[in-house]
Design a protein around this motif. Structure first.
Motif, PDB file in Angstrom:
ATOM      1  N   VAL A 309       0.695  -0.939   0.559  1.00  0.00           N
ATOM      2  CA  VAL A 309       0.032   0.054   0.307  1.00  0.00           C
ATOM      3  C   VAL A 309       1.218   0.915   0.188  1.00  0.00           C
ATOM      4  O   VAL A 309       0.441   2.189  -0.995  1.00  0.00           O
ATOM      5  N   ALA A 310       1.853   1.374   0.568  1.00  0.00           N
ATOM      6  CA  ALA A 310       2.936   2.580   0.598  1.00  0.00           C
ATOM      7  C   ALA A 310       3.590   2.766  -0.562  1.00  0.00           C
ATOM      8  O   ALA A 310       3.802   3.976  -0.204  1.00  0.00           O
ATOM      9  N   GLU A 311       3.823   1.320  -1.131  1.00  0.00           N
ATOM     10  CA  GLU A 311       4.802   1.041  -2.698  1.00  0.00           C
ATOM     11  C   GLU A 311       3.754   2.152  -3.375  1.00  0.00           C
ATOM     12  O   GLU A 311       4.170   2.250  -4.880  1.00  0.00           O
ATOM     13  N   GLU A 312       2.152   1.894  -3.156  1.00  0.00           N
ATOM     14  CA  GLU A 312       1.433   2.081  -4.634  1.00  0.00           C
ATOM     15  C   GLU A 312       1.205   1.040  -5.476  1.00  0.00           C
ATOM     16  O   GLU A 312       1.660   1.385  -6.571  1.00  0.00           O
ATOM     17  N   ARG A 313       0.614  -0.068  -4.779  1.00  0.00           N
ATOM     18  CA  ARG A 313       1.940  -1.159  -5.639  1.00  0.00           C
ATOM     19  C   ARG A 313       0.173  -2.357  -6.010  1.00  0.00           C
ATOM     20  O   ARG A 313       0.509  -3.536  -5.272  1.00  0.00           O
ATOM     21  N   PRO A 314      -1.231  -1.690  -6.031  1.00  0.00           N
ATOM     22  CA  PRO A 314      -2.128  -2.338  -5.688  1.00  0.00           C
ATOM     23  C   PRO A 314      -1.927  -3.861  -6.531  1.00  0.00           C
ATOM     24  O   PRO A 314      -2.820  -4.935  -6.800  1.00  0.00           O
ATOM     25  N   GLU A 315      -1.315  -3.945  -7.562  1.00  0.00           N
ATOM     26  CA  GLU A 315      -0.856  -5.535  -8.807  1.00  0.00           C
ATOM     27  C   GLU A 315      -0.870  -6.306  -7.696  1.00  0.00           C
ATOM     28  O   GLU A 315      -1.123  -7.098  -8.168  1.00  0.00           O
ATOM     29  N   LEU A 316       0.336  -5.709  -6.902  1.00  0.00           N
ATOM     30  CA  LEU A 316       0.910  -7.339  -6.443  1.00  0.00           C
ATOM     31  C   LEU A 316      -0.080  -7.138  -5.085  1.00  0.00           C
ATOM     32  O   LEU A 316       0.041  -7.983  -4.528  1.00  0.00           O
ATOM     33  N   LEU A 317      -0.590  -5.988  -4.603  1.00  0.00           N
ATOM     34  CA  LEU A 317      -1.765  -6.536  -3.215  1.00  0.00           C
ATOM     35  C   LEU A 317      -2.842  -7.570  -3.533  1.00  0.00           C
ATOM     36  O   LEU A 317      -2.826  -8.078  -2.866  1.00  0.00           O
TER      37      LEU A 317
END
Length: 396
Positions: A309-317
């Protein structure tokens, strides 16, 4: 002899509380504390189901002094609690939800605990009836502690005994702009301002009752309310506690309890629009308050999700959230002769993700469950990982 100042004022905010209110008020009547030492301020928050009428009937027959107030519906629990607090005259105040119950000796035990130790807040053990109560705070009875040296940060509901002088000295009231988490904000502030907190863990004082109709604010409402709650609590902690280890200890609570569930199994079922909105709401909170020292205090899957979330990586989350929802156990990778245990959640050591191993490092509680783990050197290694994680997060 007339008692001019009761020992405790029980504030009951009630909205559409029937039939649960019946047992709630019976539990007040059953208190072993002398009725002359108890004051009840009941606030009917615009009910239409007979709640107001039942409160009046109770006031007419009760041995203790009861004041019933009626007001238009406020839309949340803060207003009736504030109204009741404003009318309170007891040395202590206890906020009793209208669908819950007190154990018979609750008030007597809590008042005695506060008087014996001079503490400003007393937590009485909570048990659930058709609900699961928090458990971390009830490991042992503590005559005197504080929020930094106990687990009380994981129970921030309002159902505690508060010294009224503390609340009045700091003009403390519930935030009426919040519709969930208002009690967490109030209680955390009380913990931080209190001259000592006591915990009664060896005797049940409060029964948290699950309603059959499911009308609990914490179970309903928009996800945006949870972000409002997290933001308010994080800001309070940041304002009252200087940067450092003690602040990080407290920040774990809003990250873990309020923010993280928005990026767990329910995130899998969210629409793309909602997922994007959650990231937008989380960004300022992560930017301001997410630190390596907070991250290292979490379990691997918790740390991993919040880092994404902090790195703004929704595809990985999304893949991680799906894995968590499946309740699968990740493979354990044991290295350095058992001193390091990594839990191989999705994206572990994949070049495409580029996530550092430190995010996947099991903290001691998790590592102890893995065969081959060597107890001992973990604390030294943990400090090294924290330093490494700090560099990673600063570069992100």
């Amino acid at each position: 002899m007339t008692v001019t100042e009761p020992d405790v004022t029980v504030v009951v905010g009630a909205y559409e509380a029937m039939p649960y209110l019946v047992e709630c008020l019976r539990s007040v009547e059953a208190q072993t504390l002398d009725p002359a030492r108890i004051e009840v301020i009941a606030v009917d928050d615009g009910s239409t189901d007979g709640t107001g009428e039942h409160l009046e009937e109770f006031a007419a027959r009760a041995a203790t002094h009861v004041t019933v107030l009626h007001q238009a519906n406020s839309g949340g629990p803060s207003s009736p609690r504030n109204v009741g607090l404003g009318k309170a005259s007891g040395r202590y105040v206890f906020f009793l939800d209208a669908d819950d119950r007190l154990a018979p000796e609750a008030l007597e035990r809590m008042v005695a605990m506060a008087d014996r130790n001079g503490t400003d807040v007393v937590l009485g053990k909570v048990e659930g009836i058709n609900r699961v109560p928090p458990k971390a705070a009830w490991v042992q009875t503590l005559e005197r502690t504080d929020v930094f040296h106990s687990n009380i940060k994981f129970t921030l509901s309002a159902q505690k005994l508060f010294r009224r002088a503390l609340l009045e000295r700091h003009s403390m009231r519930f935030d009426e702009s919040l519709f969930t988490g208002e009690d967490a904000l109030f209680t955390m502030e009380a913990y931080l301002r209190a001259d000592g907190v006591s915990v009664i863990a060896d005797h049940t004082c409060y029964y948290l009752v699950g309603r059959d109709d499911g009308k609990h604010v914490t179970k309903s409402g928009s996800y945006t309310l949870r972000f409002d709650s997290a933001r308010a609590l994080m800001n309070l902690i940041a304002e009252m506690v200087p940067p450092g280890v003690e602040r990080d200890k407290l920040m774990v609570r809003p990250f873990l309890v309020t923010l993280l569930p928005q990026f767990g199994p329910k995130y899998v079922g969210d629409s793309e629009r909602v997922r994007r909105h959650k990231f937008e709401l989380a960004k300022p909170l992560m930017d301001a308050h997410w630190t390596p020292e907070v991250a290292v205090r979490l379990k691997v899957d918790e740390r991993l999700r919040l880092q994404l979330v902090a790195e703004e990586r929704p595809e990985l989350l999304l893949e991680v959230a799906e894995f968590v929802k499946s309740k699968k156990r990740p493979d354990a990778v044991v290295e350095k002769r058992g001193r390091r245990v990594y839990l191989a959640y999705p994206h572990f050591r994949t070049g495409e993700a580029g996530l550092p191993d430190s995010i996947y490092l099991a903290e001691p509680r998790e590592a102890r469950e893995v065969e081959g783990y060597r107890e001992g050197a973990a604390s030294v290694f943990l400090r090294r990982v924290t330093r490494k994680a700090r560099r990673v997060l600063r570069a992100a």
